[in-house]
Scaffold this motif. Structure first.
Motif, mmCIF file in Angstrom:
data_model
loop_
_atom_site.group_PDB
_atom_site.id
_atom_site.type_symbol
_atom_site.label_atom_id
_atom_site.label_comp_id
_atom_site.label_asym_id
_atom_site.label_seq_id
_atom_site.Cartn_x
_atom_site.Cartn_y
_atom_site.Cartn_z
ATOM 1 N N VAL A 188 0.953 -1.319 0.052
ATOM 2 C CA VAL A 188 0.162 0.050 -0.102
ATOM 3 C C VAL A 188 0.987 1.294 0.022
ATOM 4 O O VAL A 188 1.864 1.226 0.695
ATOM 5 C CB VAL A 188 -0.842 0.101 1.420
ATOM 6 N N PHE A 189 0.736 2.264 -0.900
ATOM 7 C CA PHE A 189 1.298 3.449 -1.037
ATOM 8 C C PHE A 189 0.587 4.444 -0.483
ATOM 9 O O PHE A 189 -0.852 4.569 -0.874
ATOM 10 C CB PHE A 189 1.591 3.796 -2.527
ATOM 11 N N LEU A 190 1.164 5.137 0.415
ATOM 12 C CA LEU A 190 0.392 6.362 1.100
ATOM 13 C C LEU A 190 1.122 7.577 0.882
ATOM 14 O O LEU A 190 2.215 7.739 1.209
ATOM 15 C CB LEU A 190 0.448 5.910 2.542
ATOM 16 N N GLU A 191 0.277 8.584 0.085
ATOM 17 C CA GLU A 191 0.676 9.847 -0.134
ATOM 18 C C GLU A 191 -0.002 10.796 0.880
ATOM 19 O O GLU A 191 -0.958 10.940 1.049
ATOM 20 C CB GLU A 191 0.347 10.119 -1.307
ATOM 21 N N ALA A 192 0.915 11.671 1.727
ATOM 22 C CA ALA A 192 0.594 12.536 2.515
ATOM 23 C C ALA A 192 0.863 13.912 2.233
ATOM 24 O O ALA A 192 1.978 14.243 1.905
ATOM 25 C CB ALA A 192 1.101 12.096 3.821
ATOM 26 N N GLN A 193 -0.018 14.897 2.053
ATOM 27 C CA GLN A 193 -0.077 16.160 1.851
ATOM 28 C C GLN A 193 -0.043 16.984 3.168
ATOM 29 O O GLN A 193 -1.357 17.076 3.549
ATOM 30 C CB GLN A 193 -0.838 16.784 0.681
ATOM 31 N N ILE A 194 0.909 17.812 3.460
ATOM 32 C CA ILE A 194 0.865 18.478 4.591
ATOM 33 C C ILE A 194 0.902 19.992 4.354
ATOM 34 O O ILE A 194 1.833 20.424 3.758
ATOM 35 C CB ILE A 194 1.993 18.156 5.594
ATOM 36 N N GLU A 195 0.060 20.858 4.790
ATOM 37 C CA GLU A 195 -0.066 22.150 4.329
ATOM 38 C C GLU A 195 -0.026 23.178 5.817
ATOM 39 O O GLU A 195 -0.640 22.450 6.888
ATOM 40 C CB GLU A 195 -1.297 22.583 3.635
ATOM 41 N N ASN A 196 0.814 24.209 5.778
ATOM 42 C CA ASN A 196 1.115 24.964 6.888
ATOM 43 C C ASN A 196 -0.269 26.101 6.929
ATOM 44 O O ASN A 196 -0.504 26.995 6.005
ATOM 45 C CB ASN A 196 2.253 25.873 6.793
ATOM 46 N N THR A 197 -1.265 25.845 7.672
ATOM 47 C CA THR A 197 -2.412 26.533 7.809
ATOM 48 C C THR A 197 -2.133 27.809 9.133
ATOM 49 O O THR A 197 -3.305 28.476 9.209
ATOM 50 C CB THR A 197 -3.718 25.750 8.048
ATOM 51 N N SER A 198 -0.922 27.671 9.823
ATOM 52 C CA SER A 198 -0.902 28.897 10.534
ATOM 53 C C SER A 198 -0.600 30.216 9.904
ATOM 54 O O SER A 198 -0.239 30.338 8.617
ATOM 55 C CB SER A 198 -0.037 28.428 11.637
ATOM 56 N N ALA A 199 -0.209 31.065 10.609
ATOM 57 C CA ALA A 199 -0.148 32.314 10.174
ATOM 58 C C ALA A 199 1.472 32.757 10.165
ATOM 59 O O ALA A 199 1.933 33.824 9.853
ATOM 60 C CB ALA A 199 -0.540 33.598 10.876
ATOM 61 N N ALA A 200 2.224 31.797 10.626
ATOM 62 C CA ALA A 200 3.611 31.977 10.723
ATOM 63 C C ALA A 200 4.440 30.689 10.182
ATOM 64 O O ALA A 200 3.837 29.607 10.141
ATOM 65 C CB ALA A 200 4.170 32.121 12.153
ATOM 66 N N PRO A 201 5.809 30.996 9.602
ATOM 67 C CA PRO A 201 6.650 29.643 9.204
ATOM 68 C C PRO A 201 6.655 28.924 10.205
ATOM 69 O O PRO A 201 6.741 29.185 11.335
ATOM 70 C CB PRO A 201 7.785 30.440 8.727
ATOM 71 N N MET A 202 6.842 27.619 9.707
ATOM 72 C CA MET A 202 7.243 26.488 10.633
ATOM 73 C C MET A 202 8.389 25.405 10.178
ATOM 74 O O MET A 202 8.312 25.594 8.768
ATOM 75 C CB MET A 202 6.245 25.497 11.150
ATOM 76 N N PHE A 203 8.930 24.744 11.084
ATOM 77 C CA PHE A 203 10.273 23.858 10.459
ATOM 78 C C PHE A 203 9.535 22.671 10.695
ATOM 79 O O PHE A 203 9.581 22.268 12.037
ATOM 80 C CB PHE A 203 11.353 24.100 11.137
ATOM 81 N N LEU A 204 9.276 21.746 9.812
ATOM 82 C CA LEU A 204 8.811 20.259 10.123
ATOM 83 C C LEU A 204 10.092 19.685 10.496
ATOM 84 O O LEU A 204 10.988 19.327 9.632
ATOM 85 C CB LEU A 204 8.130 19.693 8.762
ATOM 86 N N GLU A 205 10.152 19.342 11.565
ATOM 87 C CA GLU A 205 11.230 18.377 12.147
ATOM 88 C C GLU A 205 11.377 16.970 12.141
ATOM 89 O O GLU A 205 12.387 16.529 11.668
ATOM 90 C CB GLU A 205 11.478 18.883 13.753
ATOM 91 N N LYS A 206 9.877 16.478 12.181
ATOM 92 C CA LYS A 206 9.644 14.829 11.793
ATOM 93 C C LYS A 206 8.366 14.701 11.361
ATOM 94 O O LYS A 206 7.406 14.996 11.866
ATOM 95 C CB LYS A 206 10.003 14.259 13.523
ATOM 96 N N ILE A 207 8.600 13.820 10.265
ATOM 97 C CA ILE A 207 7.218 13.372 9.877
ATOM 98 C C ILE A 207 7.388 11.700 9.721
ATOM 99 O O ILE A 207 8.286 11.264 8.964
ATOM 100 C CB ILE A 207 7.137 13.875 8.248
ATOM 101 N N GLU A 208 6.726 11.126 10.686
ATOM 102 C CA GLU A 208 6.870 9.555 10.444
ATOM 103 C C GLU A 208 5.341 8.865 10.619
ATOM 104 O O GLU A 208 4.361 9.392 11.097
ATOM 105 C CB GLU A 208 7.518 9.133 12.019
ATOM 106 N N LEU A 209 5.637 7.612 9.919
ATOM 107 C CA LEU A 209 4.093 7.095 9.936
ATOM 108 C C LEU A 209 4.336 5.808 10.758
ATOM 109 O O LEU A 209 5.372 4.926 10.417
ATOM 110 C CB LEU A 209 4.053 6.548 8.372
#
Length: 397
Positions: A188-209
């Motif tokens: 099974v292939f999982l595609e995850a789209q992650i959008e920053n909906t806040s009002a400030a920049p952020m650094f995505l430090e970890k994305i794990e499944l």
């Protein structure tokens, strides 16, 4: 924050959110800058005091020129830690209070949480105060109400009580959209789209499944990447991640009905000043593809053969039902190929969610791309025939 209290009390309660400073705009001045949006004027008082003490408009701080302090009550996002300082002050001129007790609760749309507060049985003389720093990880979006209750005794042993309410909204910092793709080999292939909906920049430090017990997960990376790396996301930016989930050895015992739960996405990020946030999605579910009562797997076969040359194809039949099957293998030759193995072979009984192997000897008689068809499986229990056509393709030279 908005608060409601009683002005006739001997004590006053104040609550201040504790946050790190923010970076000043590029056109700001020097020194510890003031926030123009601060209505209290507190930041201007700090700036004036430091100028008079240092005798110069520039502070001897390496980062003082780039920070704004303090700031207004800004947005709180799901997954962040809400930290505040609660203080109780005796502002009277001649009365001492005893048995001062402060309780803090956080009410959301679904629950009411008791926050740890150790202000209990305190005594406050004239002008004295007591306070504590309290932290709480925000786990719900929507309107939140911080309820602070104060009880104490007057010098006349009269019990007094009042409450203050502080309302603030909690917004969603990121939006996650997922898509599933099923492969022929049960991956099974999982595609995850992650959008920053806040009002400030952020650094995505970890994305794990974190996969369920029926799968093992592997992230699909770019050729130059050795591991899953973080990235900077500005507001409204979207980053895509791809994972492949392979069934474990125990998935046959679990059955296809239990293969709908994939796992959970675990995401950690930091703001521009290093404040950390963490979110985990609810269990991701997918609709398992329908395979009918049985499923035919091709374990081994060549990709290219010569005409009139016999080759072997190794197969496997899996029982996808919750009842046993008694199968007999029937073969029907086509214009493109001839089966050189006997037809009508009894494969025997196949228990639910188990499989049995068998092999076929095939002679292609036409050149070009041909399809493997004509495989029939007869169930003697239900008197039913399962047809399997176009199960594989190969090139005949």
């Amino acid at each position: 924050m908005s608060d409601i209290g009683s002005p006739q009390q001997l004590l006053s309660l104040k609550v201040m959110r504790l946050v790190r400073p923010k970076l000043m705009p590029p056109n700001g001045g020097s020194g510890l800058s003031t926030d123009p949006a601060d209505p209290s004027g507190f930041s201007q008082m700090i700036s004036d005091a430091t100028r008079s003490r240092c005798g110069d408009t520039r502070l001897d701080l390496p980062v003082g020129e780039f920070l704004i302090a303090p700031q207004m009550f800004e947005n709180i996002y799901l997954g962040e830690t809400f930290t505040f300082y609660v203080t109780c002050i005796n502002e009277t001129t001649d009365q001492k209070t005893t048995d001062v007790c402060v309780k803090c609760e956080l009410q959301t749309n679904s629950q009411r949480v008791q926050l740890p507060c150790n202000i209990d049985s305190a005594s406050l003389g004239v002008g004295e105060s007591t306070g504590e720093v309290i932290s709480h990880e925000v786990k719900e979006i929507g309107q939140h109400i911080l309820i602070c209750s104060v009880s104490y005794k007057t010098p006349q042993e009269e019990k007094m009580y009042f409450r203050k309410f502080f309302k603030f909204p909690v917004a969603k910092p990121i939006d996650v959209k997922t898509k599933f793709y099923s492969a022929e080999n049960d991956d099974v292939f999982l595609e995850a789209q992650i959008e920053n909906t806040s009002a400030a920049p952020m650094f995505l430090e970890k994305i794990e499944l974190e996969s369920s017990q029926n799968y093992t997960v592997t992230p699909i990376l770019l050729p130059e990447d050795n591991e899953m790396r973080g990235c900077m996301l500005n507001p409204k930016d979207v980053r895509q991640y791809l994972f492949v989930l392979s069934p474990t050895d125990s998935h046959h015992q679990a059955g296809y009905k239990d293969m709908t739960t994939i796992g959970k996405l675990d995401m950690c990020w930091r703001t521009s000043m290093g404040e950390r946030g963490r979110l985990q999605t609810s269990p991701l579910q997918r609709i398992t593809p329908g395979h009918g009562d049985i499923r035919l797997f091709i374990d081994k076969m060549p990709a290219c053969v010569r005409a009139a040359e016999c080759f072997e194809m190794c197969c496997r039949i899996m029982n996808c039902t919750d009842r046993p099957l008694d199968l007999k293998l029937m073969l029907e030759s086509t214009q493109a190929l001839i089966y050189s193995c006997p037809s009508g072979v009894v494969l025997g009984q196949v228990a639910p969610n188990t499989s049995i192997p068998f092999s076929l000897q095939i002679v292609p008689v036409q050149a070009g791309f041909i399809s493997i068809s004509g495989i029939r499986l007869y169930d003697s229990f239900l008197k039913r025939t399962y047809e399997n056509d176009d199960v594989a393709q190969l090139f005949v030279s």
